[in-house]
Design a protein around this motif. Sequence first.
Motif, PDB file in Angstrom:
ATOM      1  N   SER A  90      61.205  49.267  -3.047  1.00  0.00           N
ATOM      2  CA  SER A  90      59.674  48.741  -3.553  1.00  0.00           C
ATOM      3  C   SER A  90      59.941  47.406  -4.375  1.00  0.00           C
ATOM      4  CB  SER A  90      59.332  49.825  -4.994  1.00  0.00           C
ATOM      5  OG  SER A  90      60.140  49.826  -5.866  1.00  0.00           O
ATOM      6  N   TYR A  91      61.063  46.816  -4.075  1.00  0.00           N
ATOM      7  CA  TYR A  91      61.351  45.425  -4.757  1.00  0.00           C
ATOM      8  C   TYR A  91      61.075  45.517  -6.299  1.00  0.00           C
ATOM      9  CZ  TYR A  91      59.371  44.683  -0.019  1.00  0.00           C
ATOM     10  OH  TYR A  91      58.902  44.731   1.337  1.00  0.00           O
ATOM     11  N   ALA A  92      60.180  46.171  -6.935  1.00  0.00           N
ATOM     12  CA  ALA A  92      60.124  46.411  -8.467  1.00  0.00           C
ATOM     13  C   ALA A  92      59.950  44.873  -9.085  1.00  0.00           C
ATOM     14  CB  ALA A  92      61.196  47.303  -8.895  1.00  0.00           C
ATOM     15  N   GLN A 147      61.267  40.572  -1.100  1.00  0.00           N
ATOM     16  CA  GLN A 147      62.874  41.176  -0.839  1.00  0.00           C
ATOM     17  C   GLN A 147      63.995  40.083  -1.117  1.00  0.00           C
ATOM     18  OE1 GLN A 147      64.559  43.679  -1.268  1.00  0.00           O
ATOM     19  NE2 GLN A 147      63.262  44.886  -0.064  1.00  0.00           N
ATOM     20  N   ARG A 148      63.738  38.869  -0.561  1.00  0.00           N
ATOM     21  CA  ARG A 148      64.705  37.874  -1.038  1.00  0.00           C
ATOM     22  C   ARG A 148      64.520  37.673  -2.739  1.00  0.00           C
ATOM     23  NH1 ARG A 148      65.901  34.093   3.324  1.00  0.00           N
ATOM     24  NH2 ARG A 148      65.154  34.812   5.205  1.00  0.00           N
ATOM     25  N   VAL A 149      63.490  37.693  -3.140  1.00  0.00           N
ATOM     26  CA  VAL A 149      63.479  37.666  -4.638  1.00  0.00           C
ATOM     27  C   VAL A 149      64.079  38.794  -5.389  1.00  0.00           C
ATOM     28  CG1 VAL A 149      61.938  37.413  -6.744  1.00  0.00           C
ATOM     29  CG2 VAL A 149      61.103  36.278  -4.682  1.00  0.00           C
ATOM     30  N   ALA A 150      63.691  39.888  -4.746  1.00  0.00           N
ATOM     31  CA  ALA A 150      64.527  41.214  -5.422  1.00  0.00           C
ATOM     32  C   ALA A 150      66.124  41.117  -5.435  1.00  0.00           C
ATOM     33  CB  ALA A 150      63.904  42.333  -4.743  1.00  0.00           C
ATOM     34  N   LEU A 163      74.148  47.748  -5.485  1.00  0.00           N
ATOM     35  CA  LEU A 163      73.435  48.733  -4.610  1.00  0.00           C
ATOM     36  C   LEU A 163      72.151  48.514  -4.320  1.00  0.00           C
ATOM     37  CD1 LEU A 163      74.363  51.368  -7.837  1.00  0.00           C
ATOM     38  CD2 LEU A 163      75.965  50.891  -5.895  1.00  0.00           C
ATOM     39  N   PHE A 164      72.060  48.820  -3.001  1.00  0.00           N
ATOM     40  CA  PHE A 164      70.941  48.762  -2.104  1.00  0.00           C
ATOM     41  C   PHE A 164      70.156  50.028  -1.640  1.00  0.00           C
ATOM     42  CE2 PHE A 164      72.791  44.590  -1.654  1.00  0.00           C
ATOM     43  CZ  PHE A 164      71.646  43.679  -1.448  1.00  0.00           C
ATOM     44  N   ASP A 165      69.134  50.231  -2.165  1.00  0.00           N
ATOM     45  CA  ASP A 165      68.228  51.649  -1.924  1.00  0.00           C
ATOM     46  C   ASP A 165      67.212  51.369  -0.631  1.00  0.00           C
ATOM     47  OD1 ASP A 165      67.678  54.196  -1.591  1.00  0.00           O
ATOM     48  OD2 ASP A 165      66.592  54.153  -3.543  1.00  0.00           O
ATOM     49  N   GLU A 166      67.447  51.643   0.732  1.00  0.00           N
ATOM     50  CA  GLU A 166      66.761  51.420   1.643  1.00  0.00           C
ATOM     51  C   GLU A 166      65.741  50.099   1.417  1.00  0.00           C
ATOM     52  OE1 GLU A 166      65.322  54.551   3.978  1.00  0.00           O
ATOM     53  OE2 GLU A 166      66.204  56.023   2.700  1.00  0.00           O
ATOM     54  N   PRO A 167      66.357  49.086   1.423  1.00  0.00           N
ATOM     55  CA  PRO A 167      65.785  47.684   0.933  1.00  0.00           C
ATOM     56  C   PRO A 167      64.575  47.365   2.026  1.00  0.00           C
ATOM     57  CG  PRO A 167      67.976  47.169   1.433  1.00  0.00           C
ATOM     58  CD  PRO A 167      67.926  48.746   1.415  1.00  0.00           C
ATOM     59  N   MET A 179      65.976  40.265   8.026  1.00  0.00           N
ATOM     60  CA  MET A 179      66.466  40.462   6.771  1.00  0.00           C
ATOM     61  C   MET A 179      67.843  41.090   6.692  1.00  0.00           C
ATOM     62  SD  MET A 179      64.707  39.078   4.575  1.00  0.00           S
ATOM     63  CE  MET A 179      65.712  39.910   3.194  1.00  0.00           C
ATOM     64  N   ARG A 180      68.155  41.969   8.026  1.00  0.00           N
ATOM     65  CA  ARG A 180      69.478  42.687   8.138  1.00  0.00           C
ATOM     66  C   ARG A 180      70.459  41.356   8.322  1.00  0.00           C
ATOM     67  NH1 ARG A 180      68.498  46.477  12.795  1.00  0.00           N
ATOM     68  NH2 ARG A 180      69.067  45.070  13.937  1.00  0.00           N
ATOM     69  N   THR A 181      70.270  40.369   9.410  1.00  0.00           N
ATOM     70  CA  THR A 181      71.067  39.282   9.526  1.00  0.00           C
ATOM     71  C   THR A 181      71.288  38.545   8.155  1.00  0.00           C
ATOM     72  OG1 THR A 181      70.126  39.012  11.948  1.00  0.00           O
ATOM     73  CG2 THR A 181      71.103  37.225  10.797  1.00  0.00           C
ATOM     74  N   GLU A 182      70.336  38.241   7.197  1.00  0.00           N
ATOM     75  CA  GLU A 182      70.238  37.527   6.064  1.00  0.00           C
ATOM     76  C   GLU A 182      71.427  38.387   5.072  1.00  0.00           C
ATOM     77  OE1 GLU A 182      69.630  34.095   4.185  1.00  0.00           O
ATOM     78  OE2 GLU A 182      68.304  34.901   6.132  1.00  0.00           O
TER      79      GLU A 182
END
Length: 375
Positions: A90-92, A147-150, A163-167, A179-182
Amino acid sequence: MTSPQKAEHILSVENLDKSFGAVKILKDINVAIEPGDFLVLVGPSGCGKSTLLNCIAGLEKSTGGEIKIGGRSMNGVSPKDRDIAMVFQSYALYPTMTVGKNITFGMKVRGVPEAEQQRKLNEVAKLLQIDHLLDRKPSQLSGGQRQRVAMGRALVRDPQLFLFDEPLSNLDAKLRVEMRTEIKRLHQTLGASIVYVTHDQIEAMTLATKIVVMKDGIIQQAGTPNEIYNQPANMFVADFMGSPSMNLIPAQLEAVDEKTKISINRTDMAGIELMMDRKIEGLAGGSKSVILGLRPENISDASGQNAKDGQVAECRVDVVEPAGSDTFVVTNLGGKQVTARMNADVQIMAGDMANFAFDLSKASIFEPESGARIA
């Protein structure tokens, strides 16, 4: 960024159990990764992968077993003291703060000097290519930018473990690929240790150095992407990993000298026989019912590479699915739909009889009842 402290395993999960009341969610989980590994936990919804991640993070208390991070037991250690950073689905992000303040907020709370905060912010913003966004609010950003900010907020912590939860699950298909490539580039640049949860097996295959496939709270297989794809431990892994998934065809095996004859029935015409150039244990003096596993790329049109060893059979074409660089062609073998990956320019139509070439060098053989791999 500093290297994690020297440890044989950066993460070690030993005999981990987790129950909610009478329901056992995780069952005797054992997994370990080295510093710099990218571990992907993959499986269908409800398999326990996010619960396992939350146990590693300390957000859920395990019922039994032990988790070690950097060689230190995490029993009784709170999430903030585990030297981890988490990136959520959720980025949060804090909506009232700018991008820059979102990224530095954690450092500010921990009392990091302002000059150090600014140095880390500039370093991470440049790495993630978001240095031009630092004065914007989250509402002014795209999903990919959020997502980059998170990720930036996690990176400035310089933890032992990410730890990445379904980002990427909230992003559209094109952005997911970008983003996968990133994330892959970041991992290669930083040499970071990462545990990543996804239900997307393409994400798992492309990102991981090690994959753990889960089902019903049990690890089905752990290995490299190549091992998981080419030597699946059972029919669940074979079916779950790969797109399109592995063809699982009922067949009969019979030993012929140092080779193995494969017989496959068909409902509307005579069956086919193929010869595998290797011996399967336990076939002496009889035949055995098995499930033959073949990836779509191991079945092609007769003009392709697979035809070299002469394992060609005429099959009726049920469906033709052009897919740009390939054409997927569906036939019926052993009462199952079987997908072949053929050349993009193959001249073939539904209803045709066509020659299908089988490459048996990468075939998997499974036990029908248990689903376990035999060979």
